[in-house]
Design a protein around this motif. Structure first.
Motif, PDB file in Angstrom:
ATOM      1  N   ALA A  32      41.931  44.099  39.949  1.00  0.00           N
ATOM      2  CA  ALA A  32      42.606  43.159  40.410  1.00  0.00           C
ATOM      3  C   ALA A  32      43.310  42.141  39.143  1.00  0.00           C
ATOM      4  O   ALA A  32      42.699  41.889  38.265  1.00  0.00           O
ATOM      5  CB  ALA A  32      42.017  42.033  41.140  1.00  0.00           C
ATOM      6  N   PRO A  33      44.844  42.137  39.495  1.00  0.00           N
ATOM      7  CA  PRO A  33      45.573  41.367  38.257  1.00  0.00           C
ATOM      8  C   PRO A  33      44.907  39.833  37.902  1.00  0.00           C
ATOM      9  O   PRO A  33      45.028  39.374  36.919  1.00  0.00           O
ATOM     10  CB  PRO A  33      46.891  41.293  38.585  1.00  0.00           C
ATOM     11  CG  PRO A  33      46.794  41.467  40.328  1.00  0.00           C
ATOM     12  CD  PRO A  33      45.686  42.392  40.537  1.00  0.00           C
ATOM     13  N   SER A  84      43.603  42.033  49.392  1.00  0.00           N
ATOM     14  CA  SER A  84      44.540  41.593  48.470  1.00  0.00           C
ATOM     15  C   SER A  84      45.822  42.811  48.379  1.00  0.00           C
ATOM     16  O   SER A  84      45.404  43.985  48.871  1.00  0.00           O
ATOM     17  CB  SER A  84      44.363  41.681  47.205  1.00  0.00           C
ATOM     18  OG  SER A  84      43.389  42.797  46.721  1.00  0.00           O
ATOM     19  N   GLN A  85      46.748  42.448  48.059  1.00  0.00           N
ATOM     20  CA  GLN A  85      48.128  43.338  47.891  1.00  0.00           C
ATOM     21  C   GLN A  85      48.985  43.229  46.767  1.00  0.00           C
ATOM     22  O   GLN A  85      49.098  42.087  46.333  1.00  0.00           O
ATOM     23  CB  GLN A  85      48.990  43.041  49.282  1.00  0.00           C
ATOM     24  CG  GLN A  85      48.427  43.541  50.526  1.00  0.00           C
ATOM     25  CD  GLN A  85      49.359  42.980  51.814  1.00  0.00           C
ATOM     26  OE1 GLN A  85      50.234  42.401  51.435  1.00  0.00           O
ATOM     27  NE2 GLN A  85      49.001  43.030  52.916  1.00  0.00           N
ATOM     28  N   THR A  86      48.963  44.131  45.845  1.00  0.00           N
ATOM     29  CA  THR A  86      49.762  44.021  44.645  1.00  0.00           C
ATOM     30  C   THR A  86      51.139  45.004  44.928  1.00  0.00           C
ATOM     31  O   THR A  86      51.130  45.962  45.005  1.00  0.00           O
ATOM     32  CB  THR A  86      49.044  44.617  43.363  1.00  0.00           C
ATOM     33  OG1 THR A  86      47.816  43.861  43.486  1.00  0.00           O
ATOM     34  CG2 THR A  86      49.789  44.393  42.241  1.00  0.00           C
ATOM     35  N   GLN A 105      54.305  40.909  42.009  1.00  0.00           N
ATOM     36  CA  GLN A 105      53.791  39.882  43.108  1.00  0.00           C
ATOM     37  C   GLN A 105      52.338  40.136  43.670  1.00  0.00           C
ATOM     38  O   GLN A 105      52.136  41.606  43.706  1.00  0.00           O
ATOM     39  CB  GLN A 105      54.661  39.846  44.247  1.00  0.00           C
ATOM     40  CG  GLN A 105      54.554  38.663  45.218  1.00  0.00           C
ATOM     41  CD  GLN A 105      55.688  38.757  46.159  1.00  0.00           C
ATOM     42  OE1 GLN A 105      55.546  39.350  47.312  1.00  0.00           O
ATOM     43  NE2 GLN A 105      56.560  37.635  45.868  1.00  0.00           N
ATOM     44  N   TYR A 106      51.397  39.237  43.495  1.00  0.00           N
ATOM     45  CA  TYR A 106      50.071  39.625  44.174  1.00  0.00           C
ATOM     46  C   TYR A 106      49.643  38.755  45.173  1.00  0.00           C
ATOM     47  O   TYR A 106      49.605  37.381  44.996  1.00  0.00           O
ATOM     48  CB  TYR A 106      49.091  39.319  42.652  1.00  0.00           C
ATOM     49  CG  TYR A 106      47.794  39.423  43.000  1.00  0.00           C
ATOM     50  CD1 TYR A 106      47.159  40.866  43.667  1.00  0.00           C
ATOM     51  CD2 TYR A 106      46.753  38.578  42.830  1.00  0.00           C
ATOM     52  CE1 TYR A 106      45.893  41.108  43.750  1.00  0.00           C
ATOM     53  CE2 TYR A 106      45.573  38.616  42.863  1.00  0.00           C
ATOM     54  CZ  TYR A 106      45.105  39.882  43.584  1.00  0.00           C
ATOM     55  OH  TYR A 106      43.786  40.359  43.959  1.00  0.00           O
ATOM     56  N   LYS A 107      49.556  39.355  46.293  1.00  0.00           N
ATOM     57  CA  LYS A 107      48.894  38.697  47.366  1.00  0.00           C
ATOM     58  C   LYS A 107      47.496  38.817  47.588  1.00  0.00           C
ATOM     59  O   LYS A 107      46.972  39.806  47.591  1.00  0.00           O
ATOM     60  CB  LYS A 107      49.759  39.024  48.705  1.00  0.00           C
ATOM     61  CG  LYS A 107      51.310  38.530  49.077  1.00  0.00           C
ATOM     62  CD  LYS A 107      51.923  38.957  50.052  1.00  0.00           C
ATOM     63  CE  LYS A 107      53.068  38.698  50.159  1.00  0.00           C
ATOM     64  NZ  LYS A 107      53.894  39.112  51.508  1.00  0.00           N
ATOM     65  N   VAL A 108      46.818  37.573  48.008  1.00  0.00           N
ATOM     66  CA  VAL A 108      45.205  37.656  48.036  1.00  0.00           C
ATOM     67  C   VAL A 108      44.889  36.717  49.230  1.00  0.00           C
ATOM     68  O   VAL A 108      45.425  35.661  49.138  1.00  0.00           O
ATOM     69  CB  VAL A 108      44.640  37.377  46.689  1.00  0.00           C
ATOM     70  CG1 VAL A 108      44.974  35.922  46.210  1.00  0.00           C
ATOM     71  CG2 VAL A 108      42.837  37.454  46.692  1.00  0.00           C
ATOM     72  N   LYS A 151      54.126  37.185  38.625  1.00  0.00           N
ATOM     73  CA  LYS A 151      54.064  37.292  37.197  1.00  0.00           C
ATOM     74  C   LYS A 151      55.258  36.931  36.461  1.00  0.00           C
ATOM     75  O   LYS A 151      56.539  37.193  36.668  1.00  0.00           O
ATOM     76  CB  LYS A 151      53.659  38.835  37.269  1.00  0.00           C
ATOM     77  CG  LYS A 151      53.174  39.106  35.517  1.00  0.00           C
ATOM     78  CD  LYS A 151      52.697  40.685  35.437  1.00  0.00           C
ATOM     79  CE  LYS A 151      52.228  40.952  33.984  1.00  0.00           C
ATOM     80  NZ  LYS A 151      51.876  42.078  33.977  1.00  0.00           N
ATOM     81  N   TRP A 197      50.198  35.640  35.221  1.00  0.00           N
ATOM     82  CA  TRP A 197      50.049  35.367  36.667  1.00  0.00           C
ATOM     83  C   TRP A 197      49.888  33.877  37.063  1.00  0.00           C
ATOM     84  O   TRP A 197      49.094  33.270  36.550  1.00  0.00           O
ATOM     85  CB  TRP A 197      49.193  36.287  37.523  1.00  0.00           C
ATOM     86  CG  TRP A 197      49.452  37.888  37.407  1.00  0.00           C
ATOM     87  CD1 TRP A 197      48.783  38.771  36.346  1.00  0.00           C
ATOM     88  CD2 TRP A 197      50.037  38.542  38.189  1.00  0.00           C
ATOM     89  NE1 TRP A 197      49.522  39.927  36.734  1.00  0.00           N
ATOM     90  CE2 TRP A 197      50.064  39.824  37.790  1.00  0.00           C
ATOM     91  CE3 TRP A 197      50.872  38.403  39.437  1.00  0.00           C
ATOM     92  CZ2 TRP A 197      50.661  41.030  38.394  1.00  0.00           C
ATOM     93  CZ3 TRP A 197      51.496  39.459  40.012  1.00  0.00           C
ATOM     94  CH2 TRP A 197      51.353  40.894  39.381  1.00  0.00           C
TER      95      TRP A 197
END
Length: 218
Positions: free
Chosen positions: A25-26, A73-75, A79-82, A107, A112
């Motif tokens: 995970a970022p 989560s979605q990357t 963009q990173y959605k958690v 980012k 981030w």
């Protein structure tokens, strides 16, 4: 040898597709927790009068985070959605607050950055303790009651006895009920009646939900 290499490669592809092998995970959960400290969650809005409303917010601090876990989560690109579930100690210290949050990270050159926070579920207020007996008794004091058709206030001078004879607590339904025997005497009339008090845990605190005389004073 070539056949073994093909089989091994196929297994890796299958593992990647099935999610057995996952990219890191970022943003770590530890960093997410740090980013959330100091942020506020909107609880509810209350109508004060015809013109005014008041919005209640719960501030996230290091001390009121009881539990936090990732849901998914979605990357995608930068963009990173958690999606996380948080349990917090509520601001009125009468229980816990549980809520799902959606966080959006973008980012930038510096890394981030958490740009957006929104609720992904309704807030669930969870009671962790019940109403004290003294609080229930104190509510009765000062209340007016009709004794043999005469109004008598349940003052310290008029109360001859005040006893809780039955109690039913249901934390799942967020209700705490009392049946109270009250004896009043103001020097002119006297009587004993049964009073019910029902408290409900709503918006993070216990408050009167229902009350009444279930057996008239006589």
């Amino acid at each position: 040898m070539k056949r073994k290499a093909i089989i091994l490669l196929s297994l890796v592809v299958i593992m990647l597709i099935s999610g057995v092998v996952q990219a890191k995970a970022p943003v770590s959960m530890e960093q997410i927790k740090k980013d959330l400290v100091g942020k506020e969650i909107k609880e509810y809005t209350e109508q004060i009068n015809y013109y005014e409303t008041k919005t209640y917010k719960l501030k996230i601090t290091k001390n009121n985070i009881k539990d936090m876990k990732m849901i998914k989560s979605q990357t995608r690109d930068m963009q990173y959605k958690v999606f996380i579930n948080m349990t917090l100690i509520n601001s009125r210290n009468e229980g816990l607050v549980n809520v799902d949050l959606k966080l959006l990270y973008n980012k930038y050159d510096q890394g981030w950055i958490l740009d957006e926070i929104s609720k992904d579920s309704k807030i669930d207020y969870i009671p962790t303790k019940t109403i004290s007996k003294d609080r229930a008794k104190n509510y009765i004091q000062g209340e007016p009651f009709f004794v043999v058709e005469y109004p008598i206030r349940a003052s310290e001078e008029n109360i001859k006895s005040l006893k809780i004879i039955k109690r039913k607590t249901d934390l799942d339904k967020k209700l705490d009920s009392f049946l109270i025997s009250l004896a009043l005497d103001n020097g002119h009339v006297s009587g004993v009646g049964l009073i019910k008090l029902v408290y409900r845990f709503d918006k993070g605190e216990w408050s009167i939900y229902d009350r009444g005389v279930v057996q008239e004073f006589k």
